[in-house]
Design an enzyme around this catalytic site. Structure first.
Site, PDB file in Angstrom:
ATOM      1  N   HIS A 124     -97.958 -53.083 -31.067  1.00 14.50           N
ATOM      2  CA  HIS A 124     -98.558 -52.752 -32.628  1.00 14.50           C
ATOM      3  C   HIS A 124     -98.575 -54.192 -32.641  1.00 14.50           C
ATOM      4  CE1 HIS A 124     -96.562 -48.947 -33.573  1.00 14.50           C
ATOM      5  NE2 HIS A 124     -98.284 -48.732 -33.620  1.00 14.50           N
ATOM      6  N   THR A 172     -95.177 -56.375 -32.973  1.00 15.24           N
ATOM      7  CA  THR A 172     -93.698 -56.055 -32.840  1.00 15.24           C
ATOM      8  C   THR A 172     -92.530 -55.568 -32.692  1.00 15.24           C
ATOM      9  OG1 THR A 172     -94.883 -53.848 -33.384  1.00 15.24           O
ATOM     10  CG2 THR A 172     -95.040 -54.954 -34.839  1.00 15.24           C
ATOM     11  N   TYR A 173     -93.041 -55.960 -30.300  1.00 13.57           N
ATOM     12  CA  TYR A 173     -92.021 -55.182 -29.870  1.00 13.57           C
ATOM     13  C   TYR A 173     -91.836 -53.853 -29.605  1.00 13.57           C
ATOM     14  CZ  TYR A 173     -90.271 -59.844 -31.261  1.00 13.57           C
ATOM     15  OH  TYR A 173     -89.931 -61.291 -31.711  1.00 13.57           O
ATOM     16  N   HIS A 174     -92.654 -53.269 -29.634  1.00 12.15           N
ATOM     17  CA  HIS A 174     -93.314 -51.806 -29.575  1.00 12.15           C
ATOM     18  C   HIS A 174     -94.142 -51.682 -28.288  1.00 12.15           C
ATOM     19  CE1 HIS A 174     -92.655 -51.338 -34.154  1.00 12.15           C
ATOM     20  NE2 HIS A 174     -91.718 -51.527 -33.978  1.00 12.15           N
ATOM     21  N   LEU A 175     -94.013 -51.295 -27.477  1.00  7.95           N
ATOM     22  CA  LEU A 175     -94.194 -51.351 -26.126  1.00  7.95           C
ATOM     23  C   LEU A 175     -93.997 -49.991 -25.627  1.00  7.95           C
ATOM     24  CD1 LEU A 175     -92.837 -55.151 -24.581  1.00  7.95           C
ATOM     25  CD2 LEU A 175     -94.560 -54.735 -26.365  1.00  7.95           C
TER      26      LEU A 175
END
Length: 551
Positions: A304, A478-481
């Site tokens: 994201h 957003t660190y949503h990998l």
């Protein structure tokens, strides 16, 4: 095996990574005492005190002692910037350093996974596993929410700020309904986030699942153990090689039943590649013999991408900017030490808005967050010296995707990370819709008594081109990998694992983490990763029925 690896320890299961998924698996696979498990964690034990104080998020995010300080490649759509994509590197993984938000997403996310040929992954199939992984501590629909004592505690926000209340009222004035439980299957609306905080402390996956399991004699956890290769005998995974330090002699641990990769979206892909499992052309460049060609390893990488707006508050309005300094901070520490609501025990994102970038959509395609505090431009969670507020927005289901590729066989060298943010034209349109929605939400009559002027991007930024240029120069992760070991049927040449999370074409090797997600959930990824691990534990133990042809 014994002759090829003399002196190596042997367990039924070897799990690489102690993050959200690895912690759940370690607990579930050892609970009946019949199987032995070894967990390899590249980082240290989770003794850093900042891990456990929710406000310590600001400290751990920039601490290489407990995080992988990964960065993306410089990209055209990020103005040539390299963007931080920090991931946790300690017991609990990213659950020990994340923003503590519990967010499942929309039922349609999982129904889409099932429609892609992943049997048993629709929303109704997965709901029991969401429920199993949580201990919802608040009013809820118990048919949709879990009350498991050994689950992640999910609590309601208890620190209320007048500016956040005004923001919520303003959103409602725009026609966005207040939603008391966005995790119940109906996501649309505005309200306070639910979070993994109990009695003022972060509860990571390690605290909820791993540490209780570590009291069992059939679990061994090895920290500072960086996996360097998956050991194969023909087409079967038989163990893992790991290092305690760069240049140290490698050690080996063997798996009698399975090797399970729960190292996270970046490290799982990299470990497969350096072990000779992945695209043949990449392995050739690395000088790694092809042990098993799988084109999709490292592909389908998504994240994201968020842009944030900042407004300065009027004189006299109290936000986090004042509360985190001086006498007021001492008062907040005093309140926290006595179990009272405090800024030390709140998540960095305070209010959620799940809404639509354009009218006429059937369901939200945006997540927006609001915090009654403002941060210095270009700095990571460094508060401005004046009172302000921040609101951010990102697209739920980005079409833009990139890759993760090992640069060498040295697992101490960071891999190439390219998410291709905003490369898809639709993503740019949705992002624009999100930024315009942020501006509307920050300029409601309900917020007007509190806010003064927009400082970022500033009122001079108005056209689509200007807003997109701002997003390029200032947007961030957003660190949503997710996605680098995508789940899909064998007929899909880009799929890496099947719908039981077994690596296609290999035996004894499974992937259980966010890398298996076929597409991005309409949410932060933590809750769904917990669900995936709960479901995988049943697969491994043979407790979940599947169609005969899937066996």
């Amino acid at each position: 095996m014994a002759t090829e690896h003399p002196g190596a320890d042997s367990f039924d299961y070897v799990i690489v990574g102690s993050g959200a998924a690895g912690s759940v698996l370690a607990n579930r696979l050892t609970e009946d005492g019949t199987a032995t498990v070894c967990v390899l964690e590249a980082g240290p034990p989770d003794r850093n005190p900042w891990i456990h104080i929710p406000a310590g998020f600001i400290k751990t995010l920039v601490d290489p002692g407990v995080t992988w300080q990964f960065k993306t490649e410089p990209l055209e759509m990020t103005g040539g910037r390299r963007i931080s994509t920090v991931q946790g590197r300690t017991l609990g993984g990213s659950s020990s350093v994340n923003g503590m938000i519990y967010n499942r997403g929309q039922p349609a996310d999982l129904d889409n996974w099932a429609q892609r040929g992943n049997r048993g992954w629709g929303y109704e199939d997965c709901l029991p596993y969401y429920r199993r992984s949580e201990n919802r501590m608040g009013i809820c629909d118990e048919a949709k929410r879990g009350r498991e004592e050994d689950g992640i505690p999910v609590t309601d926000n208890d620190w209320i700020n007048q500016v956040s209340e005004a923001f919520i009222a303003g959103c409602m004035g725009l026609g966005i309904p207040r939603n008391p439980d966005y995790n119940s299957g109906d996501q649309a609306g505005v309200g306070y986030f639910q979070r993994a905080i109990r009695r003022g402390m972060r509860v990571s996956a390690a605290r909820a699942f791993l540490h209780p399991a570590m009291r069992r004699p059939n679990l061994e956890v090895r920290t500072d153990a960086r996996a360097s290769a998956i050991l194969l005998e023909g087409k079967r995974a038989v163990g893992v090689q790991y290092l305690h330090a760069r240049g140290a002699a490698p050690k080996t641990v063997l798996a009698r039943r399975e090797v399970i990769l729960s190292a996270g979206t970046v490290n799982t892909a990299r470990l497969l590649q350096v072990s000779g499992i992945g695209p043949a052309d990449l392995l050739g460049r690395l000088g790694v013999p092809v042990r098993h060609e799988l084109r999709g390893v490292g592909a389908n990488f998504r994240d994201h991408y968020a842009s944030r707006f900042v407004m300065r508050a009027k004189p006299g309005v109290v936000t986090l900017n004042q509360l985190a300094r001086g006498v007021r901070l001492a008062q907040e520490v005093w309140r926290w030490s006595r179990g009272k609501p405090s800024i030390l025990a709140t998540s960095p994102s305070h209010v959620h808005v799940f809404w639509k970038s354009f009218e006429g959509l059937d369901m939200p395609d945006l997540q927006c967050v609001f915090t009654p505090g403002s941060y210095a431009e270009g700095k990571v969670y460094v508060l401005d010296d004046y009172p302000g507020v921040t609101a951010g927005a990102w697209q739920h289901r980005p079409e833009s995707h990139g890759w993760v590729r090992a640069r060498s066989t040295d697992v101490f060298e960071d891999p190439e990370i390219n998410p291709n943010y905003l490369s898809d034209p639709m993503d740019r349109q949705v992002h624009l819709g999100g930024m315009r929605l942020l501006r509307r939400m920050l300029n409601t009559p309900e917020l007007a008594p509190y806010l003064e002027t927009e400082t970022l991007p500033g009122p001079q930024v108005q056209s689509d081109d200007e807003l997109l240029d701002f997003a390029r120069r200032n947007g961030s992760t957003t660190y949503h990998l997710i996605g680098t070991a995508r789940m899909g049927p064998a007929s899909d040449p880009s799929a890496v694992v099947d719908d039981r999370l077994r690596v296609h074409g290999l035996q004894g090797l499974r992937v259980v983490d966010a890398s298996i997600m076929p597409s991005m959930p309409s949410a932060n990824t933590y809750a769904t990763t917990l669900m995936i691990a709960e479901k995988a534990a049943d697969f491994i133990r043979g407790r979940q029925a599947m169609p005969a042809e899937a066996a």
